[in-house]
Motif scaffolding. Structure first.
Motif, PDB file in Angstrom:
ATOM      1  N   LEU A  40       3.824  -6.292  -2.131  1.00  0.00           N
ATOM      2  CA  LEU A  40       5.076  -6.347  -2.871  1.00  0.00           C
ATOM      3  C   LEU A  40       5.662  -4.954  -3.053  1.00  0.00           C
ATOM      4  CD1 LEU A  40       4.143  -8.971  -5.612  1.00  0.00           C
ATOM      5  CD2 LEU A  40       5.398  -9.352  -3.479  1.00  0.00           C
ATOM      6  N   PHE A  41       4.789  -3.933  -3.133  1.00  0.00           N
ATOM      7  CA  PHE A  41       5.260  -2.559  -3.260  1.00  0.00           C
ATOM      8  C   PHE A  41       5.530  -1.924  -1.901  1.00  0.00           C
ATOM      9  CE2 PHE A  41       2.770  -3.488  -7.049  1.00  0.00           C
ATOM     10  CZ  PHE A  41       3.603  -3.036  -8.063  1.00  0.00           C
ATOM     11  N   LEU A  42       4.717  -2.269  -0.899  1.00  0.00           N
ATOM     12  CA  LEU A  42       4.895  -1.697   0.432  1.00  0.00           C
ATOM     13  C   LEU A  42       6.027  -2.341   1.209  1.00  0.00           C
ATOM     14  CD1 LEU A  42       1.153  -1.383   1.560  1.00  0.00           C
ATOM     15  CD2 LEU A  42       2.669   0.464   0.842  1.00  0.00           C
ATOM     16  N   GLY A  43       6.330  -3.586   0.894  1.00  0.00           N
ATOM     17  CA  GLY A  43       7.322  -4.319   1.665  1.00  0.00           C
ATOM     18  C   GLY A  43       8.670  -3.636   1.770  1.00  0.00           C
ATOM     19  N   PRO A  44       9.316  -3.231   0.659  1.00  0.00           N
ATOM     20  CA  PRO A  44      10.633  -2.577   0.782  1.00  0.00           C
ATOM     21  C   PRO A  44      10.588  -1.301   1.612  1.00  0.00           C
ATOM     22  CG  PRO A  44      10.238  -3.292  -1.478  1.00  0.00           C
ATOM     23  CD  PRO A  44       8.951  -3.485  -0.749  1.00  0.00           C
ATOM     24  N   GLY A  45       9.544  -0.494   1.419  1.00  0.00           N
ATOM     25  CA  GLY A  45       9.446   0.729   2.210  1.00  0.00           C
ATOM     26  C   GLY A  45       9.247   0.456   3.687  1.00  0.00           C
ATOM     27  N   LEU A  46       8.408  -0.544   4.003  1.00  0.00           N
ATOM     28  CA  LEU A  46       8.191  -0.890   5.404  1.00  0.00           C
ATOM     29  C   LEU A  46       9.461  -1.429   6.050  1.00  0.00           C
ATOM     30  CD1 LEU A  46       4.658  -2.569   5.203  1.00  0.00           C
ATOM     31  CD2 LEU A  46       5.223  -0.287   6.061  1.00  0.00           C
ATOM     32  N   LEU A  47      10.229  -2.193   5.305  1.00  0.00           N
ATOM     33  CA  LEU A  47      11.493  -2.705   5.843  1.00  0.00           C
ATOM     34  C   LEU A  47      12.473  -1.575   6.120  1.00  0.00           C
ATOM     35  CD1 LEU A  47      12.041  -5.906   3.659  1.00  0.00           C
ATOM     36  CD2 LEU A  47      11.345  -5.794   6.061  1.00  0.00           C
ATOM     37  N   ILE A  48      12.521  -0.594   5.229  1.00  0.00           N
ATOM     38  CA  ILE A  48      13.418   0.548   5.440  1.00  0.00           C
ATOM     39  C   ILE A  48      12.999   1.344   6.670  1.00  0.00           C
ATOM     40  CG2 ILE A  48      14.177   2.739   4.453  1.00  0.00           C
ATOM     41  CD1 ILE A  48      14.048   1.426   1.710  1.00  0.00           C
ATOM     42  N   VAL A  49      11.677   1.594   6.800  1.00  0.00           N
ATOM     43  CA  VAL A  49      11.189   2.340   7.967  1.00  0.00           C
ATOM     44  C   VAL A  49      11.461   1.570   9.254  1.00  0.00           C
ATOM     45  CG1 VAL A  49       9.111   3.215   9.091  1.00  0.00           C
ATOM     46  CG2 VAL A  49       9.450   3.589   6.652  1.00  0.00           C
ATOM     47  N   ALA A  50      11.223   0.260   9.224  1.00  0.00           N
ATOM     48  CA  ALA A  50      11.450  -0.549  10.421  1.00  0.00           C
ATOM     49  C   ALA A  50      12.931  -0.610  10.788  1.00  0.00           C
ATOM     50  CB  ALA A  50      10.906  -1.959  10.206  1.00  0.00           C
ATOM     51  N   GLY A  51      13.799  -0.683   9.782  1.00  0.00           N
ATOM     52  CA  GLY A  51      15.223  -0.818  10.054  1.00  0.00           C
ATOM     53  C   GLY A  51      15.908   0.468  10.451  1.00  0.00           C
ATOM     54  N   PHE A  52      15.458   1.607   9.872  1.00  0.00           N
ATOM     55  CA  PHE A  52      16.152   2.870  10.104  1.00  0.00           C
ATOM     56  C   PHE A  52      15.371   3.839  10.989  1.00  0.00           C
ATOM     57  CE2 PHE A  52      17.990   1.205   6.218  1.00  0.00           C
ATOM     58  CZ  PHE A  52      19.348   1.414   6.422  1.00  0.00           C
ATOM     59  N   SER A  53      14.142   3.545  11.347  1.00  0.00           N
ATOM     60  CA  SER A  53      13.360   4.437  12.199  1.00  0.00           C
ATOM     61  C   SER A  53      12.803   3.715  13.424  1.00  0.00           C
ATOM     62  CB  SER A  53      12.203   5.063  11.395  1.00  0.00           C
ATOM     63  OG  SER A  53      12.696   5.873  10.354  1.00  0.00           O
TER      64      SER A  53
END
Length: 326
Positions: free
Chosen positions: A48-61
Protein backbone atom coordinates in the motif's frame (compact mmCIF):
# COMPACT_ATOMS: atom_id res chain seq x y z
CA UNK A 1 -4.28 -31.40 39.33
CA UNK A 2 -3.36 -32.73 42.75
CA UNK A 3 -2.50 -30.37 45.62
CA UNK A 4 1.02 -31.90 45.76
CA UNK A 5 1.85 -31.08 42.13
CA UNK A 6 0.53 -27.54 42.48
CA UNK A 7 2.64 -27.08 45.61
CA UNK A 8 5.74 -28.40 43.78
CA UNK A 9 5.27 -25.98 40.85
CA UNK A 10 4.83 -23.08 43.23
CA UNK A 11 8.04 -24.07 45.01
CA UNK A 12 9.95 -24.31 41.69
CA UNK A 13 8.99 -20.74 40.71
CA UNK A 14 11.56 -18.14 41.93
CA UNK A 15 10.50 -15.82 44.68
CA UNK A 16 9.02 -12.59 43.43
CA UNK A 17 8.40 -13.92 39.90
CA UNK A 18 5.00 -13.03 38.37
CA UNK A 19 2.46 -15.84 38.28
CA UNK A 20 2.55 -17.89 35.10
CA UNK A 21 -0.52 -17.67 32.90
CA UNK A 22 -2.05 -21.02 32.34
CA UNK A 23 -2.89 -21.97 28.78
CA UNK A 24 -6.61 -22.32 28.06
CA UNK A 25 -8.18 -25.55 27.08
CA UNK A 26 -6.72 -26.93 23.86
CA UNK A 27 -3.10 -26.02 24.68
CA UNK A 28 -3.01 -22.57 22.88
CA UNK A 29 -1.82 -19.57 24.95
CA UNK A 30 -4.22 -16.69 25.38
CA UNK A 31 -3.90 -14.04 22.65
CA UNK A 32 -2.11 -16.29 20.13
CA UNK A 33 -5.13 -16.42 17.87
CA UNK A 34 -5.32 -12.65 17.77
CA UNK A 35 -1.60 -12.36 16.90
CA UNK A 36 -2.01 -14.85 14.09
CA UNK A 37 -4.87 -12.85 12.64
CA UNK A 38 -2.72 -9.68 12.65
CA UNK A 39 0.20 -11.43 10.94
CA UNK A 40 -1.98 -12.61 8.08
CA UNK A 41 -2.77 -8.96 7.27
CA UNK A 42 0.81 -7.56 7.44
CA UNK A 43 2.30 -8.86 4.13
CA UNK A 44 -0.06 -6.76 2.03
CA UNK A 45 0.48 -3.58 4.03
CA UNK A 46 3.91 -2.58 2.55
CA UNK A 47 2.49 -2.69 -0.96
CA UNK A 48 0.00 0.00 0.00
CA UNK A 49 2.97 2.30 0.62
CA UNK A 50 5.12 1.08 -2.28
CA UNK A 51 2.32 1.05 -4.82
CA UNK A 52 2.09 4.81 -5.56
CA UNK A 53 5.86 5.13 -5.86
CA UNK A 54 6.12 2.11 -8.13
CA UNK A 55 3.36 3.47 -10.35
CA UNK A 56 5.15 6.81 -10.65
CA UNK A 57 8.46 5.11 -11.52
CA UNK A 58 6.76 2.84 -14.04
CA UNK A 59 4.82 5.69 -15.65
CA UNK A 60 7.55 8.33 -15.79
CA UNK A 61 10.76 6.26 -16.03
CA UNK A 62 10.24 2.66 -17.10
CA UNK A 63 7.59 3.25 -19.78
CA UNK A 64 9.45 6.17 -21.46
CA UNK A 65 12.65 4.11 -21.49
CA UNK A 66 10.98 1.11 -23.12
CA UNK A 67 9.12 3.37 -25.53
CA UNK A 68 12.38 5.08 -26.55
CA UNK A 69 14.08 1.76 -27.24
CA UNK A 70 11.13 0.59 -29.33
CA UNK A 71 10.95 3.88 -31.28
CA UNK A 72 14.66 3.66 -32.10
CA UNK A 73 13.83 0.77 -34.46
CA UNK A 74 11.10 2.71 -36.26
CA UNK A 75 10.84 5.73 -38.56
CA UNK A 76 8.35 7.48 -36.30
CA UNK A 77 7.89 11.23 -36.58
CA UNK A 78 6.18 13.73 -34.32
CA UNK A 79 2.72 13.50 -35.90
CA UNK A 80 3.13 10.26 -37.85
CA UNK A 81 3.20 6.77 -36.45
CA UNK A 82 6.33 4.90 -37.40
CA UNK A 83 6.98 1.58 -39.04
CA UNK A 84 9.62 -0.93 -38.11
CA UNK A 85 12.89 -0.26 -39.95
CA UNK A 86 15.26 -2.49 -38.01
CA UNK A 87 18.70 -1.00 -37.41
CA UNK A 88 18.45 1.64 -40.13
CA UNK A 89 18.62 4.48 -37.60
CA UNK A 90 21.77 3.09 -36.03
CA UNK A 91 23.35 2.63 -39.46
CA UNK A 92 22.56 6.24 -40.25
CA UNK A 93 24.32 7.33 -37.06
CA UNK A 94 27.58 5.88 -38.34
CA UNK A 95 27.51 8.13 -41.42
CA UNK A 96 26.09 11.22 -39.67
CA UNK A 97 28.84 13.84 -39.25
CA UNK A 98 26.75 15.84 -36.81
CA UNK A 99 26.47 12.79 -34.55
CA UNK A 100 30.24 12.43 -34.41
CA UNK A 101 30.56 16.16 -33.76
CA UNK A 102 28.15 15.88 -30.85
CA UNK A 103 29.95 12.82 -29.51
CA UNK A 104 33.29 14.60 -29.73
CA UNK A 105 31.99 17.70 -27.93
CA UNK A 106 30.31 15.63 -25.20
CA UNK A 107 33.50 13.68 -24.56
CA UNK A 108 35.63 16.84 -24.59
CA UNK A 109 33.19 18.45 -22.19
CA UNK A 110 33.47 15.50 -19.83
CA UNK A 111 37.27 15.44 -20.00
CA UNK A 112 37.49 19.17 -19.33
CA UNK A 113 34.93 19.36 -16.52
CA UNK A 114 35.34 16.18 -14.46
CA UNK A 115 38.93 16.70 -13.18
CA UNK A 116 38.07 20.22 -12.03
CA UNK A 117 34.89 19.09 -10.29
CA UNK A 118 36.77 16.32 -8.49
CA UNK A 119 39.66 18.43 -7.19
CA UNK A 120 38.38 21.99 -6.75
CA UNK A 121 35.36 21.16 -4.51
CA UNK A 122 37.67 19.14 -2.25
CA UNK A 123 40.01 22.11 -1.83
CA UNK A 124 37.02 24.35 -1.26
CA UNK A 125 35.63 21.95 1.35
CA UNK A 126 38.96 21.95 3.19
CA UNK A 127 38.83 25.74 3.23
CA UNK A 128 35.27 26.14 4.54
CA UNK A 129 35.65 23.26 7.02
CA UNK A 130 37.86 25.50 9.17
CA UNK A 131 36.25 27.36 12.02
CA UNK A 132 36.92 31.01 11.23
CA UNK A 133 34.93 34.22 11.75
CA UNK A 134 32.44 34.72 8.92
CA UNK A 135 32.94 31.26 7.43
CA UNK A 136 29.16 30.67 7.38
CA UNK A 137 28.79 33.54 4.92
CA UNK A 138 31.33 32.02 2.54
CA UNK A 139 29.67 28.60 2.79
CA UNK A 140 26.36 30.14 1.76
CA UNK A 141 28.01 32.17 -1.00
CA UNK A 142 29.72 29.11 -2.48
CA UNK A 143 26.47 27.14 -2.41
CA UNK A 144 24.28 29.90 -3.90
CA UNK A 145 24.98 28.97 -7.58
CA UNK A 146 23.68 25.46 -6.88
CA UNK A 147 20.18 26.63 -5.96
CA UNK A 148 20.09 29.20 -8.77
CA UNK A 149 18.29 28.25 -11.96
CA UNK A 150 20.60 27.04 -14.70
CA UNK A 151 18.77 29.30 -17.16
CA UNK A 152 19.41 32.36 -14.98
CA UNK A 153 23.05 31.37 -14.51
CA UNK A 154 23.51 30.83 -18.23
CA UNK A 155 21.98 34.19 -19.12
CA UNK A 156 24.16 35.97 -16.56
CA UNK A 157 27.30 34.45 -18.06
CA UNK A 158 26.11 35.28 -21.59
CA UNK A 159 25.77 38.92 -20.57
CA UNK A 160 29.22 38.83 -18.97
CA UNK A 161 31.01 37.17 -21.90
CA UNK A 162 29.20 38.86 -24.77
CA UNK A 163 31.22 41.04 -27.15
CA UNK A 164 29.76 44.09 -25.39
CA UNK A 165 29.60 42.44 -21.98
CA UNK A 166 31.35 43.33 -18.77
CA UNK A 167 34.44 41.16 -19.35
CA UNK A 168 35.13 42.51 -22.82
CA UNK A 169 34.46 46.05 -21.62
CA UNK A 170 37.21 45.63 -19.05
CA UNK A 171 39.51 44.00 -21.62
CA UNK A 172 39.04 46.80 -24.15
CA UNK A 173 39.39 49.35 -21.39
CA UNK A 174 42.85 47.95 -20.68
CA UNK A 175 43.81 48.36 -24.33
CA UNK A 176 43.40 44.77 -25.54
CA UNK A 177 41.25 43.35 -28.32
CA UNK A 178 37.87 41.83 -27.61
CA UNK A 179 37.88 38.13 -26.76
CA UNK A 180 35.34 36.15 -28.84
CA UNK A 181 34.01 34.04 -26.00
CA UNK A 182 30.67 33.34 -27.73
CA UNK A 183 31.68 33.52 -31.40
CA UNK A 184 34.72 31.23 -31.45
CA UNK A 185 33.78 27.54 -31.29
CA UNK A 186 36.68 26.51 -29.04
CA UNK A 187 36.31 29.42 -26.61
CA UNK A 188 32.54 28.94 -26.50
CA UNK A 189 32.88 25.32 -25.38
CA UNK A 190 35.50 26.28 -22.78
CA UNK A 191 33.24 29.08 -21.50
CA UNK A 192 30.37 26.63 -21.09
CA UNK A 193 32.70 24.29 -19.18
CA UNK A 194 33.62 27.09 -16.79
CA UNK A 195 29.93 27.81 -16.16
CA UNK A 196 29.32 24.13 -15.35
CA UNK A 197 32.28 24.05 -12.97
CA UNK A 198 31.24 27.30 -11.29
CA UNK A 199 27.69 26.04 -10.76
CA UNK A 200 28.73 22.59 -9.52
CA UNK A 201 31.42 23.61 -7.03
CA UNK A 202 29.03 24.18 -4.14
CA UNK A 203 27.11 20.95 -4.68
CA UNK A 204 30.15 18.70 -4.62
CA UNK A 205 31.65 20.78 -1.81
CA UNK A 206 28.78 19.68 0.45
CA UNK A 207 29.47 16.03 -0.42
CA UNK A 208 33.13 16.45 0.48
CA UNK A 209 32.27 18.24 3.72
CA UNK A 210 30.25 15.23 4.82
CA UNK A 211 33.19 12.94 3.97
CA UNK A 212 35.75 15.14 5.74
CA UNK A 213 33.64 15.13 8.90
CA UNK A 214 34.23 11.36 9.14
CA UNK A 215 38.03 11.59 8.91
CA UNK A 216 39.49 10.97 12.40
CA UNK A 217 41.48 13.89 13.76
CA UNK A 218 43.92 11.43 15.30
CA UNK A 219 45.28 10.66 11.82
CA UNK A 220 46.18 14.30 11.21
CA UNK A 221 47.64 14.64 14.69
CA UNK A 222 49.77 11.53 14.22
CA UNK A 223 51.00 12.80 10.85
CA UNK A 224 51.84 16.18 12.42
CA UNK A 225 53.82 14.48 15.16
CA UNK A 226 55.79 12.63 12.47
CA UNK A 227 56.69 15.97 10.92
CA UNK A 228 54.28 15.97 7.96
CA UNK A 229 53.32 19.36 6.63
CA UNK A 230 49.93 20.48 5.33
CA UNK A 231 50.58 19.35 1.76
CA UNK A 232 51.92 15.97 2.83
CA UNK A 233 48.96 15.42 5.18
CA UNK A 234 46.64 16.24 2.30
CA UNK A 235 48.07 13.50 0.10
CA UNK A 236 48.72 10.90 2.82
CA UNK A 237 45.70 11.39 5.10
CA UNK A 238 42.93 13.39 3.44
CA UNK A 239 42.99 11.94 -0.06
CA UNK A 240 43.03 8.26 1.04
CA UNK A 241 40.23 8.95 3.53
CA UNK A 242 37.93 10.51 0.92
CA UNK A 243 38.96 8.38 -2.06
CA UNK A 244 35.58 6.65 -2.28
CA UNK A 245 33.87 10.05 -2.22
CA UNK A 246 36.15 11.24 -5.01
CA UNK A 247 35.07 8.24 -7.07
CA UNK A 248 31.42 9.09 -6.39
CA UNK A 249 31.94 12.72 -7.39
CA UNK A 250 33.77 11.59 -10.51
CA UNK A 251 30.90 9.31 -11.49
CA UNK A 252 28.21 11.93 -10.92
CA UNK A 253 30.10 14.70 -12.68
CA UNK A 254 30.97 12.42 -15.62
CA UNK A 255 27.35 11.56 -16.28
CA UNK A 256 26.18 15.16 -15.88
CA UNK A 257 28.97 16.51 -18.09
CA UNK A 258 28.38 13.97 -20.84
CA UNK A 259 24.66 14.82 -20.88
CA UNK A 260 25.22 18.60 -20.83
CA UNK A 261 22.55 20.66 -22.55
CA UNK A 262 21.46 23.87 -20.85
CA UNK A 263 24.83 25.63 -20.57
CA UNK A 264 25.84 25.03 -24.20
CA UNK A 265 22.33 25.66 -25.50
CA UNK A 266 22.05 29.02 -23.76
CA UNK A 267 25.52 30.20 -24.74
CA UNK A 268 25.72 28.74 -28.26
CA UNK A 269 22.07 29.04 -29.23
CA UNK A 270 19.81 26.42 -30.86
CA UNK A 271 22.22 26.10 -33.81
CA UNK A 272 25.05 24.90 -31.58
CA UNK A 273 27.47 27.73 -32.18
CA UNK A 274 29.20 28.73 -35.44
CA UNK A 275 28.40 26.06 -37.99
CA UNK A 276 27.03 23.80 -35.26
CA UNK A 277 30.57 22.96 -34.12
CA UNK A 278 29.58 23.11 -30.44
CA UNK A 279 26.57 20.81 -30.66
CA UNK A 280 26.42 18.11 -28.00
CA UNK A 281 24.60 14.80 -28.20
CA UNK A 282 21.69 15.96 -26.05
CA UNK A 283 21.36 19.12 -28.15
CA UNK A 284 21.30 16.93 -31.25
CA UNK A 285 18.52 14.83 -29.71
CA UNK A 286 16.50 17.95 -28.95
CA UNK A 287 17.05 19.41 -32.41
CA UNK A 288 16.27 16.17 -34.26
CA UNK A 289 13.28 14.95 -32.29
CA UNK A 290 11.28 18.15 -31.76
CA UNK A 291 9.12 20.21 -34.07
CA UNK A 292 6.24 19.26 -36.32
CA UNK A 293 8.53 17.20 -38.55
CA UNK A 294 10.79 15.89 -35.79
CA UNK A 295 12.39 12.51 -36.43
CA UNK A 296 11.45 10.81 -33.19
CA UNK A 297 12.81 7.43 -34.27
CA UNK A 298 16.24 8.79 -35.14
CA UNK A 299 16.37 10.91 -31.97
CA UNK A 300 15.44 7.81 -29.96
CA UNK A 301 18.38 5.95 -31.50
CA UNK A 302 20.73 8.74 -30.39
CA UNK A 303 19.18 8.59 -26.92
CA UNK A 304 19.85 4.86 -26.68
CA UNK A 305 23.49 5.45 -27.65
CA UNK A 306 23.79 8.13 -24.95
CA UNK A 307 22.30 5.72 -22.42
CA UNK A 308 24.73 2.93 -23.38
CA UNK A 309 27.75 5.26 -23.14
CA UNK A 310 26.57 6.64 -19.80
CA UNK A 311 26.03 3.14 -18.45
CA UNK A 312 29.52 2.17 -19.63
CA UNK A 313 31.01 5.16 -17.81
CA UNK A 314 29.26 4.16 -14.60
CA UNK A 315 30.48 0.57 -14.89
CA UNK A 316 34.06 1.74 -15.48
CA UNK A 317 33.91 3.95 -12.40
CA UNK A 318 32.49 1.14 -10.26
CA UNK A 319 35.17 -1.24 -11.50
CA UNK A 320 37.91 1.27 -10.71
CA UNK A 321 36.44 1.75 -7.23
CA UNK A 322 36.43 -2.01 -6.60
CA UNK A 323 40.07 -2.28 -7.67
CA UNK A 324 41.04 0.48 -5.24
CA UNK A 325 39.12 -1.17 -2.40
CA UNK A 326 40.81 -4.49 -3.16
Amino acid sequence: MSPASATGRAAARPAGAPPRKEAPAGGRPAGEGRRRRIRTQLPSTPWLFLGPGLLIVAGFSLYPFVSTVVDSFTDRRTLIGGQYVGGANYQELIHDEMFWTGLRNSLLYMVGVVPLLVVLPLLLALLVARQMPGIAFFRSAFYTPVVASVVVVGLIWVWLLDDRGLVNSVVTGLGFDRIPFLSDSALLLVSAMLVTVWKGLGYYMIIYLAALANVPRELHEAASVDGAGAIRRFFTVTVPAVRSTMVLVGALSSVNAFKVFSEVYLMAGPSGGPGGDDTTLVMLIQRTGTGLSGRVGYASAISVVVFVITLGLMLLVLRANRKEDA
